[in-house]
Write an enzyme that holds these catalytic residues in place. Structure first.
Site, PDB file in Angstrom:
ATOM      1  CG  LEU A   1      -3.736  21.566  -3.285  1.00 36.20           C
ATOM      2  CD1 LEU A   1      -3.545  22.223  -4.841  1.00 36.20           C
ATOM      3  CD2 LEU A   1      -4.532  20.327  -3.402  1.00 36.20           C
TER       4      LEU A   1
ATOM      5  CB  CYS B   1       1.033  26.576  -5.247  1.00 29.58           C
ATOM      6  SG  CYS B   1       2.772  25.925  -4.991  1.00 29.58           S
ATOM      7  CG  HIS B   2      -3.177  26.641  -5.396  1.00 29.14           C
ATOM      8  ND1 HIS B   2      -2.342  25.727  -4.889  1.00 29.14           N
ATOM      9  CD2 HIS B   2      -3.593  26.289  -6.560  1.00 29.14           C
ATOM     10  CE1 HIS B   2      -2.526  24.898  -5.895  1.00 29.14           C
ATOM     11  NE2 HIS B   2      -3.129  25.310  -6.772  1.00 29.14           N
ATOM     12  N   GLY B   3      -1.992  31.026  -3.373  1.00 28.72           N
ATOM     13  CA  GLY B   3      -2.115  32.179  -2.979  1.00 28.72           C
ATOM     14  C   GLY B   3      -2.338  32.337  -1.494  1.00 28.72           C
TER      15      GLY B   3
ATOM     16  N   PRO C   1      -7.075  29.749  -0.084  1.00 31.46           N
ATOM     17  CG  PRO C   1      -6.232  28.408  -1.892  1.00 31.46           C
ATOM     18  CD  PRO C   1      -6.073  29.852  -1.304  1.00 31.46           C
TER      19      PRO C   1
END
Length: 174
Positions: free
Chosen positions: A120, A138-140, A153
């Site tokens: 992202l 943020c999302h790993g 991701p």
């Protein structure tokens, strides 16, 4: 017997041609500034490529510079990091790419990548995560010492911008 008819150019024909030519020149004179204003301005062209001096970057450290409004990681890798990146089997990677494809030949110690997570667009934290590369909080997403995605991701590796070495200590990005 057939006769050929001659047509003489009249004054009216000349006026039609002269008026059309003047109109075409006038139209081009108006259209050119409108088209020319679509070109990028000088500040954008100045950012199209930058030169960076690598000499102050110590081995094992990373600096972040700005290119085209994007953060760019410039990492001076240690021999251990290079060895670890080259020893990684391609089957273990989500987006298989060799370490040699991500660096310039003869300059394996320098890793240059756009510092945006491919998930992202967050900026990953350096020297973090399970593979001692980069970690996106943020999302790993976890990247290795070559900027290749290992888990999380993110769908792809960190992007390597176009760059070339001007000398042993100067790199031009863009």
């Amino acid at each position: 017997m057939a006769t050929a008819s001659e047509t003489k150019a009249t004054r009216r024909d000349f006026l039609y041609i002269a008026t059309g030519a003047a109109g075409a020149v006038g139209l081009a004179g108006i259209a050119w500034p409108l088209i020319d204003q679509l070109n990028p301005d000088a500040s954008v062209l100045a950012l199209a490529s930058i030169q960076f001096d690598l000499s102050p970057v110590a081995e094992g450290s990373t600096v972040t510079i700005l290119w085209r409004g994007l953060p760019v990681f410039v990492r001076h890798r240690t021999p251990e990091e290079i060895e670890e990146a080259r020893a990684t089997p391609l089957a273990d990677l989500k987006d298989p790419e060799t370490d040699e494809d991500r660096v310039k030949e003869g300059h394996a110690e320098w890793l240059i990548m756009i510092a945006n997570c491919t998930h992202l667009g967050c900026v990953p934290v350096g020297e973090a995560g399970a593979f001692d590369g980069w970690f996106c909080p943020c999302h790993g997403s976890v990247y290795d010492t070559s900027g290749r995605i290992r888990s999380g991701p993110a769908p792809a590796n960190l992007v390597v911008p176009p760059y070339e070495f001007i000398s042993d200590t100067i790199v031009q990005i863009g």
